[in-house]
Structure formats: structure tokens, C-alpha cells
Design an enzyme around this catalytic site. Structure first.
Site, PDB file in Angstrom:
ATOM      1  N   CYS A   2       0.892  -1.224  -0.142  1.00 28.08           N
ATOM      2  CA  CYS A   2      -0.184  -0.023  -0.054  1.00 28.08           C
ATOM      3  C   CYS A   2       0.843   1.306  -0.144  1.00 28.08           C
ATOM      4  CB  CYS A   2      -0.845   0.024   1.472  1.00 28.08           C
ATOM      5  SG  CYS A   2      -2.218  -0.994   1.404  1.00 28.08           S
ATOM      6  N   ARG A  16      -4.714   6.979  -0.071  1.00 27.31           N
ATOM      7  CA  ARG A  16      -3.824   5.878   0.105  1.00 27.31           C
ATOM      8  C   ARG A  16      -4.175   4.996  -1.079  1.00 27.31           C
ATOM      9  NH1 ARG A  16      -5.873   2.056   4.010  1.00 27.31           N
ATOM     10  NH2 ARG A  16      -3.700   1.018   3.925  1.00 27.31           N
TER      11      ARG A  16
HETATM   12  C1  LIG Z   1      -4.211  -5.461   3.946  1.00 29.34           C
HETATM   13  C2  LIG Z   1      -4.411  -4.053   4.219  1.00 29.34           C
HETATM   14  C3  LIG Z   1      -3.342  -3.229   4.073  1.00 29.34           C
HETATM   15  C4  LIG Z   1      -2.947  -2.966   2.687  1.00 29.34           C
HETATM   16  C5  LIG Z   1      -1.616  -3.376   2.336  1.00 29.34           C
HETATM   17  O1  LIG Z   1      -0.704  -3.149   2.955  1.00 29.34           O
HETATM   18  N1  LIG Z   1      -1.759  -4.647   1.643  1.00 29.34           N
HETATM   19  C6  LIG Z   1      -0.631  -5.314   1.525  1.00 29.34           C
HETATM   20  C7  LIG Z   1      -0.884  -6.947   1.174  1.00 29.34           C
HETATM   21  S1  LIG Z   1       0.591  -7.968   0.777  1.00 29.34           S
HETATM   22  O2  LIG Z   1       1.500  -7.487   2.155  1.00 29.34           O
HETATM   23  O3  LIG Z   1       1.150  -7.233  -0.085  1.00 29.34           O
HETATM   24  O4  LIG Z   1       0.353  -9.186   0.966  1.00 29.34           O
HETATM   25  C8  LIG Z   1      -4.865  -3.867   5.673  1.00 29.34           C
HETATM   26  C9  LIG Z   1      -5.387  -2.435   5.787  1.00 29.34           C
HETATM   27  C10 LIG Z   1      -6.334  -2.236   7.078  1.00 29.34           C
HETATM   28  C11 LIG Z   1      -6.765  -3.963   7.130  1.00 29.34           C
HETATM   29  C12 LIG Z   1      -7.960  -4.392   8.051  1.00 29.34           C
HETATM   30  C13 LIG Z   1      -8.567  -3.490   8.932  1.00 29.34           C
HETATM   31  O5  LIG Z   1      -7.262  -3.479  10.033  1.00 29.34           O
HETATM   32  C14 LIG Z   1      -9.534  -4.146   9.532  1.00 29.34           C
HETATM   33  C15 LIG Z   1      -9.755  -5.629   9.918  1.00 29.34           C
HETATM   34  C16 LIG Z   1      -8.946  -6.179  11.078  1.00 29.34           C
HETATM   35  C17 LIG Z   1      -9.172  -7.631  11.271  1.00 29.34           C
HETATM   36  O6  LIG Z   1      -8.321  -7.801  12.343  1.00 29.34           O
HETATM   37  C18 LIG Z   1      -8.644  -8.150   9.839  1.00 29.34           C
HETATM   38  C19 LIG Z   1      -9.521  -7.760   8.716  1.00 29.34           C
HETATM   39  C20 LIG Z   1      -9.648  -6.175   8.611  1.00 29.34           C
HETATM   40  C21 LIG Z   1     -10.439  -5.864   7.664  1.00 29.34           C
HETATM   41  C22 LIG Z   1      -8.269  -5.706   7.864  1.00 29.34           C
HETATM   42  C23 LIG Z   1      -7.994  -6.627   6.615  1.00 29.34           C
HETATM   43  C24 LIG Z   1      -6.337  -6.066   6.144  1.00 29.34           C
HETATM   44  O7  LIG Z   1      -5.431  -6.337   6.991  1.00 29.34           O
HETATM   45  C25 LIG Z   1      -6.240  -4.642   5.973  1.00 29.34           C
HETATM   46  C26 LIG Z   1      -7.464  -4.170   4.907  1.00 29.34           C
END
Ligand SMILES: C[C@H](CCC(=O)NCCS(=O)(=O)O)[C@H]1CC[C@H]2[C@@H]3[C@H](O)C[C@@H]4C[C@H](O)CC[C@]4(C)[C@H]3C[C@H](O)[C@]12C
Length: 322
Positions: A2, A16
């Protein structure tokens, strides 16, 4: 991966790219002032600042990826999978799940200074929101447009860094990105002058002053690319021009399906990009498949109330047949 960006023209703009290999049920969600925010280990907030952002709603609760409150305070969670450790912070601190940090800080703070004070006394718990929803390993980008801070929950404790750049990506921890950026100080939006002593050589096209700007999608490269485009941005001073420019900067670090394959063989893509105006509170976004920019207003009426207001993401518009 991200990328989060703080960008100021006539007013601060926050937003973002959310890059992920799956949808997490995201929609634009307004949490109004009288929605009862309950927490795992601290008393509920019956009345708080209203906030708008992208969230999934689970068990009636807004799980935000990023949001801004009615005072213009922004907080975004970004993946930090190798370094994030929970529990984290003072043992006698105010105990919150990582998913509770955005509602808590945006619900109770007006400024980044206040949020930093709170962060110093918060303990982040390793308690899943639901049994099948483990805590996401995150670090956070916090800003009110005047002060921008990065918060990283490390084995040594919650690390807080002043962020003079206004960009956050993913691993490694923030000090690396700052040091790495210094290696690109020679990049310029202007054409290069001959410094080799070979006067017969000339640049053969535009953009050659930034040769060496990393073009890949790794966190370190996206950090440098977003910083370069932010610092070299030329933009009109109104909301329309600023939002448009904001999305253009995010586009420079967006992931195209097929370019980034995860170790599970899935495609990381920019699910959505968003830009939130601190001046008007409007939440603008575009999705990978939607194409155009949509917006949700954060009007005074929407800030009052006691029920979550959810806005499913707009699909690609139908073509206009002439
Ligand atoms: C993955 C998201 C961040 C974006 C990012 O950096 N992705 C990289 C993925 S990778 O490394 O390339 O595999 C994060 C940001 C906020 C997170 C969400 C939020 O924290 C809200 C909830 C929290 C719960 O514990 C898990 C689901 C969730 C819904 C999370 C899912 C996921 O981890 C999210 C959407």
C-alpha cells in the site's frame, strides 16, 4: 502493499492506494457522532467525533482501513507483516485491539498532537476482532495536515517517527525509507546538464533528469517514486485540481494486475485509491475496475445520527450511447 500520501495545496488532502490480492468487503462508511463505539477492553464511546473512510462492517462494527474525522485528522493502517508485534506498548496502558485504533483516535482526538499523546499511553492487544479474523500486522500514518507521524508497533515497543516526507509504504521500518530516500537526491524534474565533460552529448528526450527513479512495485521503490512525484507536483489550488493531481500521484505507485504475484500465486492489485479533503470532508475514491472517481460527502447532517451510513463502491459507469 500500500501507499499512503499526505499532500497539501489549498488545504490538506490525505489518502492511499490499497493494494491487496482480495477484496475485504470494503465500502465507504460514515460513523456518525452518536454511533456507540464499543471496545474490547475500554468503556464505550457513546458520543465522539464523526469519521468517514473505507471499512468493512463486521458484527455491526466499522473496521476501517483508513479514515478522517470531522476535525481533519487522518489515520491509515498499512501492512507491516515482518515487524509488527502485538501486544505492544506500556503494560499499564489503555488497551485496544489494532482494529480499534482508528475509531478510538479519530473518535477522541482533534489534532495529531493529541493523537500522539494518546499513542504514548496505548497498549495494542493481540486479541482478534472475531475468532476467524486475526489481528492485521499494521503500521499507521497519522496526519492533521500540520504534523505527520508514523507509528510502528515493534518488538521494542510502539515507535513514533515525525514524517517530513508525507509518504508511507510497507516494510522495512520507517528509518530505512528515510535513509534510502537520500540516495535519490540527485533526481530532478529538469533535464540533466553535462557533468561528465562530454559536451557533444545531450539529453535526447524529456524526463531524463529522473533517470534512476525506481520503477518497480517494491515498498522502497514506491516510497521513493511517490516522494519524487509529490515534491515535483505542480497543481492548481482548488479541490478539483488537487484531487485530480492526488490520484495522478497515487497512479504512479499503483499495481497493475499481473505485475505483482504473491507467494501464494495470487495477484496483488490496487483495489482502490482514495483522497479525502480536510477542507470539505469529501471522500473521493476510484476502484481497479470502476475507472472513474466517485465521492461521498461528509455533510453536517451525515455527521449527526446514531447508525452507520454505508455506501457500496460504484461500478464502472455504463457507456453513453449517442
Ligand atoms: C491489507 C490491508 C493493508 C494494505 C496492504 O498493505 N496490503 C499489502 C498486502 S501484502 O503485504 O502485499 O500481502 C489492511 C489495512 C487495514 C486492514 C483491515 C483492518 O485492520 C480492519 C480488519 C482487522 C481484522 O483484524 C482483519 C480484517 C481487517 C478488515 C483488516 C484486513 C487487512 O489487513 C487490511 C485491509
Amino acid at each position: 502493499m500500500c501507499t499512503s500520501l499526505i499532500f497539501t495545496t489549498d488545504a490538506p488532502y490525505f489518502g492511499r492506494n490499497l493494494d491487496l490480492e482480495y477484496d475485504f468487503g470494503q465500502q465507504v462508511v460514515i460513523t456518525p457522532r452518536r454511533f456507540p463505539l464499543t471496545f474490547k477492553a475500554v468503556p464505550p464511546l457513546e458520543r465522539h467525533y464523526a469519521m468517514i473512510g473505507m471499512a468493512t462492517v463486521a458484527a455491526g462494527w466499522p473496521l476501517y482501513a483508513e479514515a478522517m474525522n470531522e476535525k481533519g485528522l487522518y489515520l491509515a493502517g498499512l501492512n507491516f507483516p515482518h515487524s509488527a508485534r502485538y501486544p505492544c506498548g506500556r503494560e499499564d496502558g489503555l488497551s485496544l485491539g489494532p482494529y480499534e485504533l482508528i475509531p478510538w483516535l479519530l473518535g477522541t482526538c482533534e489534532t495529531a498532537d493529541q493523537a500522539v499523546e494518546q499513542l504514548r499511553r496505548i497498549r495494542l492487544l493481540d486479541v482478534p476482532f472475531l475468532p476467524d479474523m486475526p489481528c492485521a500486522p499494521l503500521h499507521w500514518h497519522l496526519s492533521d495536515g500540520k504534523r505527520t507521524v508514523v507509528a510502528e508497533p515493534m518488538a521494542e515497543g510502539l515507535r513514533l517517527y515525525e514524517d517530513p516526507v508525507g509518504v508511507l509504504t510497507n516494510e522495512p521500518p520507517f528509518p530505512f525509507h528515510q535513509a534510502n530516500l537520500s540516495q535519490y537526491l540527485g533526481l530532478s524534474s529538469a533535464n540533466p546538464e553535462d557533468r561528465m565533460g562530454a559536451p557533444e552529448l545531450k539529453p535526447f528526450g524529456q524526463g531524463m533528469g529522473a533517470l534512476g527513479l525506481p520503477g518497480d512495485c517494491s515498498p522502497a521503490s514506491r516510497y521513493v517514486r511517490a516522494a519524487f512525484h509529490k515534491w515535483n507536483s505542480v497543481c492548481g489550488g482548488n479541490e478539483g485540481a488537487s484531487v485530480s493531481q492526488f490520484f495522478h500521484i497515487l497512479d504512479t505507485v499503483a499495481m497493475v494486475r499481473g505485475a505483482v504475484r504473491t507467494s501464494e500465486g495470487k495477484w496483488d492489485v490496487t483495489r482502490y485509491s482514495c483522497c479525502i479533503s480536510a477542507a470539505t470532508g469529501a471522500y473521493y475514491y476510484k476502484t481497479y475496475d470502476g475507472g472513474t472517481v466517485s465521492g461521498v460527502a461528509f455533510s453536517r447532517e451525515r455527521r449527526e445520527g446514531s447508525a452507520l451510513a454505508c455506501y457500496p463502491l460504484e461500478p464502472m459507469p455504463e457507456p453513453r450511447l449517442l
